[in-house]
Design an enzyme around this catalytic site. Structure first.
Site, PDB file in Angstrom:
ATOM      1  N   ARG B  54       5.755  -7.926   4.018  1.00  0.00           N
ATOM      2  CA  ARG B  54       4.641  -8.408   4.828  1.00  0.00           C
ATOM      3  C   ARG B  54       3.413  -8.828   4.257  1.00  0.00           C
ATOM      4  O   ARG B  54       2.886  -9.697   4.532  1.00  0.00           O
ATOM      5  CB  ARG B  54       4.524  -7.352   6.003  1.00  0.00           C
ATOM      6  CG  ARG B  54       3.829  -5.974   5.607  1.00  0.00           C
ATOM      7  CD  ARG B  54       3.911  -4.925   6.560  1.00  0.00           C
ATOM      8  NE  ARG B  54       5.305  -4.796   6.994  1.00  0.00           N
ATOM      9  CZ  ARG B  54       5.853  -4.564   8.046  1.00  0.00           C
ATOM     10  NH1 ARG B  54       4.880  -4.564   9.083  1.00  0.00           N
ATOM     11  NH2 ARG B  54       7.127  -4.373   8.275  1.00  0.00           N
ATOM     12  N   THR B  55       2.986  -8.158   3.216  1.00  0.00           N
ATOM     13  CA  THR B  55       1.632  -8.572   2.865  1.00  0.00           C
ATOM     14  C   THR B  55       1.635  -9.723   1.955  1.00  0.00           C
ATOM     15  O   THR B  55       0.768 -10.645   1.950  1.00  0.00           O
ATOM     16  CB  THR B  55       1.124  -7.272   1.635  1.00  0.00           C
ATOM     17  OG1 THR B  55       1.068  -6.155   2.196  1.00  0.00           O
ATOM     18  CG2 THR B  55      -0.149  -7.743   1.119  1.00  0.00           C
ATOM     19  N   LYS B  82      11.125  -8.429 -19.766  1.00  0.00           N
ATOM     20  CA  LYS B  82      11.406  -8.516 -21.523  1.00  0.00           C
ATOM     21  C   LYS B  82      10.359  -7.722 -22.381  1.00  0.00           C
ATOM     22  O   LYS B  82      10.250  -7.745 -23.469  1.00  0.00           O
ATOM     23  CB  LYS B  82      11.610  -9.850 -22.142  1.00  0.00           C
ATOM     24  CG  LYS B  82      12.635 -10.805 -21.199  1.00  0.00           C
ATOM     25  CD  LYS B  82      12.352 -12.213 -21.589  1.00  0.00           C
ATOM     26  CE  LYS B  82      13.165 -13.149 -20.683  1.00  0.00           C
ATOM     27  NZ  LYS B  82      12.993 -14.593 -20.730  1.00  0.00           N
ATOM     28  N   ARG B 104      -0.651  -7.013  -6.448  1.00  0.00           N
ATOM     29  CA  ARG B 104      -0.361  -5.601  -6.255  1.00  0.00           C
ATOM     30  C   ARG B 104       0.489  -4.925  -7.382  1.00  0.00           C
ATOM     31  O   ARG B 104       1.210  -5.499  -8.009  1.00  0.00           O
ATOM     32  CB  ARG B 104       0.554  -5.705  -5.053  1.00  0.00           C
ATOM     33  CG  ARG B 104       1.476  -4.453  -4.800  1.00  0.00           C
ATOM     34  CD  ARG B 104       2.048  -4.231  -3.451  1.00  0.00           C
ATOM     35  NE  ARG B 104       1.097  -4.346  -2.358  1.00  0.00           N
ATOM     36  CZ  ARG B 104       1.519  -4.094  -1.167  1.00  0.00           C
ATOM     37  NH1 ARG B 104       2.813  -3.710  -0.761  1.00  0.00           N
ATOM     38  NH2 ARG B 104       0.475  -4.156   0.006  1.00  0.00           N
ATOM     39  N   HIS B 132      -6.262  -0.815  -0.573  1.00  0.00           N
ATOM     40  CA  HIS B 132      -5.631  -1.978   0.090  1.00  0.00           C
ATOM     41  C   HIS B 132      -6.808  -2.601   1.005  1.00  0.00           C
ATOM     42  O   HIS B 132      -6.841  -2.556   2.222  1.00  0.00           O
ATOM     43  CB  HIS B 132      -4.423  -1.583   0.839  1.00  0.00           C
ATOM     44  CG  HIS B 132      -3.629  -2.760   1.227  1.00  0.00           C
ATOM     45  ND1 HIS B 132      -4.050  -3.987   1.106  1.00  0.00           N
ATOM     46  CD2 HIS B 132      -2.295  -2.399   1.709  1.00  0.00           C
ATOM     47  CE1 HIS B 132      -2.910  -4.570   1.318  1.00  0.00           C
ATOM     48  NE2 HIS B 132      -2.004  -4.011   1.955  1.00  0.00           N
TER      49      HIS B 132
END
Lengths: 433, 307
Positions: B54-55, B82, B104, B132
């Site tokens: 959703r974000t 990697k 995030r 947030h």
């Protein structure tokens, strides 16, 4: 002050114009060095070779009980050579290399490898052996075999020995060898998953915390085990007011416990972590103001016996990770003395006791290091200008790593010369090799 | 303001500024063609080291409505797998010429670290347990739609505050706007220290509900019961869940909120989530306009508005 001249190892010279400070006191005197030994300590000694010490303190070389030299295994962060150069520049003539290398220093062959590397280093490199095989806390390492090579301190540093019964056995066994066990005090179950001091800052920053009690529980346990076994215990890098209080009480009861504290635990608090700069991540973590005050008081009143650096180099890429993934540890060898002079307000003899002869005794190397500065003694000396001011510049440190938490900080007090077994390894704040 | 890392970067005035701008972007979103050229030519990269549906979609929609170009850095298929370091990754992305990074990460503080390494604007879209901020802004906006102002409102934040970045940002934002916040949780799910938090704390949800203007339920993660933080989810629901029975304690006009994704039947009963006073879908809808406001403030001509 005229620049001092470099000397050959076997030559003689006089350290002139300084104030000699050792465990016996303080006096104006020159020190004549010949063939690695102190030949005379007196007023107005002369020799064609002079090391200038005007306005300086001439002290027994400093002794660090707690150095991570990273070799073998992490040579990108430090080597015996680079770490010993940092030590010499910091005024140290002896360091005790911690055994949490890769592989761990848990057997005679591994110990011998580091001792051999140390033979050509810029300071005397002693080794602390691991208490348990692989520092895994499961099985006793061959303490006797390592003691036969001269190892006098044993620790699983980086981890505490979690199993109380195993720690008891280790203490009992060590008693017969006349060696000292040193503990990294941390109850892993309680500390588990923590990355900074648990408290107001960790709560606000959303970083899992390590409570003071994780350290204190193991201090409490090991005081009890020292009492049970009659064997001395040395407490590494104490960081909390509670730990300090327990060690003070144990000493008052006559128990054979000793303790050290690291410069960062008497100069920095967990508020430094606010910007998530991983250079401030260390274990034990930076604590609160009350803890810093307690550590300072314990250094002043003798509850804590030694300032030990816990010099823990880490490569840049290791520290450039998220806070909860970066390894703990910070540099210390090149700043410890100046931080003590700048921050503690102790008289010079008291400070040098914490940095030189008291740690030398705990390390079991009093015969060679830590003075006193008398005729016939091994010439392990440091010459300190207590008034010189300087700014910590990470790029100018001798360590291979740059993770000092003091970048940009102005400090008072600088090592001018360091003499190792008569060899001037540092002259005018420059390493000679 | 160069970055949005914490609600504290805005302060009360900055929050008000975002909320005012949000009004105009709500209007834009209601148009038949909900698109303005405000960020044409700007490039925004989504750097999501942690799963988020959703974000990320909300930010993506916001950016598209502002006509920005967007790129997605997908960790699961990238060089991170990697072994590339965080710093190398962000410096590589920045070298492509970008204007903002929306980050995030599961570790607290990563957006702070990245902001030290790049010149682009950094938006914190959630860092570990820490913050947030855009969630807090959309929560403030949603409450204001119902109650004009947060000043003097009694807001109960219920559940796993300890591990919640939403709770940390909401506490900062709600209290900055004058609300009275009470945290309701079992002690194991509270931060170890609340020193300096301008909140009340209780473990008695039933006592709080009748007086609350807003009940904000946090997501309860199933793993918590395996960490000895809770005996069981069943017991959590019994004591701290907004069950049907417990919802009857609420005042008629009390608002029920949740940041999603919900565990229906755990922290909130399915029927309660669907009550008219539950504004959970409005929160999602407002998220787009709030994020448009944030991106516009950081990258658009609005950058001068909050200096």
């Amino acid at each position: 002050m005229s620049p001092s001249q470099p000397f050959a190892i076997d030559s003689a010279y006089v350290i002139k114009g300084g104030t000699v400070v050792d465990a016996t006191g303080s006096r104006q005197a020159d020190v004549l060095v010949k063939k690695g030994r102190i030949a005379a300590v007196d007023k107005a000694l002369d020799h064609k070779h002079v090391i200038d010490a005007a306005g300086c303190i001439v002290a027994p070389g400093l002794v660090d009980l707690h150095t991570h030299l990273r070799e073998p295994g992490r040579e990108e962060a430090e080597t015996v050579e680079s770490g010993s150069r940092a030590a010499a520049l910091g005024g140290y003539t002896a360091v005790v290399a911690m055994p949490n290398t890769e592989p761990a220093l848990d057997n005679a062959a591994a110990v011998r490898q580091v001792l051999d590397l140390g033979a050509t280093a810029l300071c005397d490199v002693r080794v602390a052996g691991a208490i348990t095989v692989g520092r895994r806390g499961e099985q006793l390492a061959p303490l006797g075999e390592m003691a036969a090579l001269g190892v006098r301190l044993f620790t699983d540093d980086g981890n505490g020995v979690q199993d109380s019964r195993l720690m008891r056995r280790a203490l009992e066994y060590a008693g017969a060898l006349g060696v000292t066990l040193a503990q990294h005090c941390e109850d892993e179950a309680l500390a588990s998953g923590g990355h900074m001091n648990e408290g107001a800052w960790s709560s606000r920053l959303g970083v899992p915390g390590i409570p003071a009690e994780a350290e204190e529980l193991m201090v409490l346990r090991d005081i009890a085990l020292s009492r049970l076994t009659g064997t001395p215990v040395h407490f590494l890098h104490l960081s909390t007011a509670g730990s300090v209080a327990m060690v003070g009480a144990a000493k008052a009861q006559g128990l054979r416990v000793t303790a050290e504290a690291a410069p960062h635990h008497f100069t920095l608090t967990d508020a430094e972590c606010a910007g998530y700069d991983t250079v401030f991540k260390v274990n034990p973590p930076l604590r609160g103001e009350a803890d810093v005050a307690a550590v300072r008081a314990a250094l002043a009143d003798g509850t804590i016996d030694a300032i030990a650096t816990d010099h823990a180099p880490h490569a840049l890429e290791a520290k450039e990770q998220p806070f909860d993934q970066a390894p703990p540890g910070m540099l210390g060898l090149e700043t410890a003395l100046a931080l003590g002079l700048t921050e503690l307000g102790l008289d010079h003899q008291r400070l040098l006791a914490l940095l030189s002869w008291q740690p030398a005794r705990i390390a079991g190397i009093s015969g060679e290091h830590g003075g006193p500065i008398v005729e016939g003694a091994s010439a392990n000396l440091t010459v300190i200008d207590p008034a010189a001011t300087w700014v910590v510049e990470p790029e100018h440190l001798a360590s291979r790593s740059r993770n000092t938490p003091y970048a940009g900080r102005k400090l008072t007090g600088k090592v001018r010369h360091t003499i190792l077994r008569g060899e001037p390894v540092v002259l005018d704040a420059e390493a000679q090799r | 303001m160069k970055h949005l890392l914490s609600v504290n970067d805005l302060g009360a005035d900055g929050i008000e500024e975002v909320l005012r701008l949000t009004d105009s972007f709500v209007e834009v979103s209601a148009r038949s063609i909900p698109k303005v050229p405000a960020l044409r030519g700007k490039t925004i990269v989504w750097l999501f080291y942690e799963d988020s549906t959703r974000t990320r979609l909300s930010f993506e929609t916001a950016a598209k409505r502002l006509s920005a170009d967007t790129m997605n850095f997908s960790v699961s298929t990238s060089s991170v797998k990697k072994g590339e370091s965080l710093r190398d990754t962000v410096e590589t992305i920045e070298a492509m010429g970008i204007d903002a990074l929306v980050v995030r990460h599961a570790s607290a503080g990563v957006p702070w670290q990245i902001s030290q390494w790049v010149d682009a604007a950094v938006v914190n879209a959630g860092d570990g347990w820490h913050e947030h901020p855009t969630q807090a802004l959309l929560d403030c906006y949603t409450i204001r739609q119902r109650r004009q102002s947060l000043h003097g409102l009694r807001i109960a934040i219920v559940g796993d505050v300890k591990h919640s970045r939403v709770a940390r940002s909401d506490v900062l934002a709600f209290t900055a706007l004058g609300a009275e916040v009470t945290l309701v949780a079992p002690p194991t799910l509270l931060p170890p220290s609340l020193e300096g938090w301008p909140v009340d704390v209780t473990s008695d949800l039933d006592a709080v509900l009748p007086k609350a203007d807003v009940v904000y339920l946090l997501r309860m993660q199933k793993e918590r019961q395996h960490e000895s933080l809770l005996p069981s989810l069943r017991e959590y629901t019994a004591l701290w869940g907004l069950t049907r029975d417990r919802a009857r304690l609420l005042a008629d006009d009390a608002i029920v909120m949740h940041p999603g994704p919900m565990n229906r039947g755990v922290e909130i009963a399915a029927e309660v989530a669907d009550l008219p006073n539950a504004v959970i879908t409005q929160q999602v809808a407002n998220g787009v306009a709030v994020r448009m406001a944030v991106l516009y403030l950081l990258l658009g001509s609005g950058a001068e508005l909050v200096a």
